[in-house]
Design a protein around this motif. Structure first.
Motif, PDB file in Angstrom:
ATOM      1  N   SER A   1      13.624  64.845  -7.841  1.00 45.65           N
ATOM      2  CA  SER A   1      14.606  65.450  -7.833  1.00 45.65           C
ATOM      3  C   SER A   1      14.556  66.290  -8.908  1.00 45.65           C
ATOM      4  O   SER A   1      15.341  66.782  -9.419  1.00 45.65           O
ATOM      5  CB  SER A   1      15.969  65.207  -7.057  1.00 45.65           C
TER       6      SER A   1
ATOM      7  N   ALA B   1      18.252  72.713  -2.212  1.00 38.88           N
ATOM      8  CA  ALA B   1      19.006  72.283  -2.397  1.00 38.88           C
ATOM      9  C   ALA B   1      20.992  72.553  -2.526  1.00 38.88           C
ATOM     10  O   ALA B   1      21.005  73.071  -2.122  1.00 38.88           O
ATOM     11  CB  ALA B   1      18.878  71.728  -3.930  1.00 38.88           C
TER      12      ALA B   1
ATOM     13  N   GLU C   1      22.417  71.512  -5.157  1.00 37.00           N
ATOM     14  CA  GLU C   1      22.920  72.429  -6.016  1.00 37.00           C
ATOM     15  C   GLU C   1      21.510  71.992  -6.981  1.00 37.00           C
ATOM     16  O   GLU C   1      20.565  71.391  -7.266  1.00 37.00           O
ATOM     17  CB  GLU C   1      23.989  71.671  -6.897  1.00 37.00           C
ATOM     18  N   GLY C   2      20.957  73.211  -7.577  1.00 37.61           N
ATOM     19  CA  GLY C   2      19.579  73.092  -8.863  1.00 37.61           C
ATOM     20  C   GLY C   2      19.307  73.870  -7.293  1.00 37.61           C
ATOM     21  O   GLY C   2      18.663  74.280  -6.502  1.00 37.61           O
ATOM     22  N   GLY C   3      17.519  73.064  -8.796  1.00 36.40           N
ATOM     23  CA  GLY C   3      16.383  73.546  -7.140  1.00 36.40           C
ATOM     24  C   GLY C   3      16.104  74.675  -7.131  1.00 36.40           C
ATOM     25  O   GLY C   3      14.667  75.178  -6.671  1.00 36.40           O
TER      26      GLY C   3
ATOM     27  N   ARG D   1      15.367  82.169  -6.801  1.00 42.31           N
ATOM     28  CA  ARG D   1      16.355  81.200  -6.149  1.00 42.31           C
ATOM     29  C   ARG D   1      16.402  81.273  -4.535  1.00 42.31           C
ATOM     30  O   ARG D   1      16.488  82.589  -4.248  1.00 42.31           O
ATOM     31  CB  ARG D   1      18.037  81.384  -6.415  1.00 42.31           C
TER      32      ARG D   1
ATOM     33  N   PHE E   1      16.842  69.026  -9.486  1.00 46.12           N
ATOM     34  CA  PHE E   1      18.624  68.747  -7.725  1.00 46.12           C
ATOM     35  C   PHE E   1      19.400  67.914  -7.404  1.00 46.12           C
ATOM     36  O   PHE E   1      19.061  66.799  -7.625  1.00 46.12           O
ATOM     37  CB  PHE E   1      17.801  69.982  -6.704  1.00 46.12           C
TER      38      PHE E   1
ATOM     39  N   ARG F   1      16.722  68.433  -0.576  1.00 43.29           N
ATOM     40  CA  ARG F   1      16.104  70.103  -0.352  1.00 43.29           C
ATOM     41  C   ARG F   1      14.700  69.964   0.358  1.00 43.29           C
ATOM     42  O   ARG F   1      13.939  68.716   0.048  1.00 43.29           O
ATOM     43  CB  ARG F   1      15.750  70.739  -2.311  1.00 43.29           C
TER      44      ARG F   1
END
Length: 267
Positions: free
Chosen positions: A91, A118, A120-122, A209, A230, A234
């Protein structure tokens, strides 16, 4: 660590988009691949849809971690993150790279589709090798020349592959091959130029994104891709393979770029 990329995700996706449900979608994908080496798609909600789409424009090849359908799930397995060469199955952040750099003949196309974003993030970070070479040329001729010297990089473990970051073909087109993890080793003559390379990549990266069902296809001899770290479950699917169309090696350098000598190795 991948640098923060300009927030132009929607523009990047829209400017390279092909509707895979439209008539002659495969022909439209072929045009995009020849022109820019990047295609974005959407509406792929299942594993079978991803494979069906991929088979329109590529001959899918297997990978050691792929399933019976030759697709590889890219997710945090909880077991691979700290093993060299397996950062993609964790991750954390993933440095800019081309896929399968440690084999003699890497797959020409890489196809990623988001099945579950995800929490958050990714975000994906993409850098066009043509822009990276242009940046290196603008930073002085020496870095680009050194990164094109044959056999100055070794990618992979014991059965890896000796190569170089930039390969120049007989027609002047250029291919890029890179990994930046624990399975990349460098000639002492190239090591001083790696910070310049990383700055050039960071300056060219653009964020993508992706939502559920969205994906991208890249020419693996032209585009570098990376990932922000992330949290959450995901899940992406990846297909590797060879194009069903003729595709010239690498990319044509910017006319203002440095003139590189031909590399003896072919990709």
């Amino acid at each position: 660590m991948p640098a923060a990329a300009p927030a132009r995700s929607a523009t990047l996706f829209a400017s390279h988009y092909v509707d895979v449900r439209a008539p002659h979608a495969a022909a439209s994908i072929a045009v995009r691949l020849r022109e820019s080496g990047l295609v974005t798609v959407d509406g792929l909600m299942s594993r079978s849809e991803v494979r069906s789409c991929a088979s329109q424009f590529m001959t899918i090849t297997s990978h050691p971690h792929s399933g019976p359908d030759d697709l590889t799930p890219i997710h945090d397995t909880g077991a691979h993150a700290h093993r060299a060469g397996f950062a993609g199955l964790g991750s954390g952040e993933l440095e800019a790279h081309t896929d399968r750099a440690g084999v003699p003949d890497p797959p020409r196309l890489v196809f990623f589709v988001c099945l579950r974003p995800a929490a958050e993030g990714g975000d994906v970070l993409l850098a066009d090798g043509r822009d990276v070479l242009g940046s290196l040329s603008g930073d002085g001729r020496e870095a680009a020349l050194m990164l094109a010297k044959p056999r100055t990089a070794y990618y992979g473990a014991g059965a890896g592959h000796a190569s170089q970051v930039l390969t120049v073909h007989s027609d002047g087109r250029v291919s890029i091959r890179l990994r930046q993890d624990g399975l990349a080793r460098w000639s002492p003559m190239v090591q001083p130029y790696l910070p310049t390379l990383r700055r050039a990549i960071a300056g060219c990266q653009r964020r993508l994104r992706l939502s559920t069902g969205q994906g991208y296809i890249v020419d693996n001899q032209r585009w570098l891709h990376a990932r922000h770290g992330f949290s959450g479950d995901r899940l992406y699917l990846r297909a590797l393979g060879e194009p069903r169309i003729s595709l010239a090696a690498g990319f044509a350098p910017d006319s203002t770029g440095v003139l590189l000598p031909r590399t003896s190795e072919t990709v």
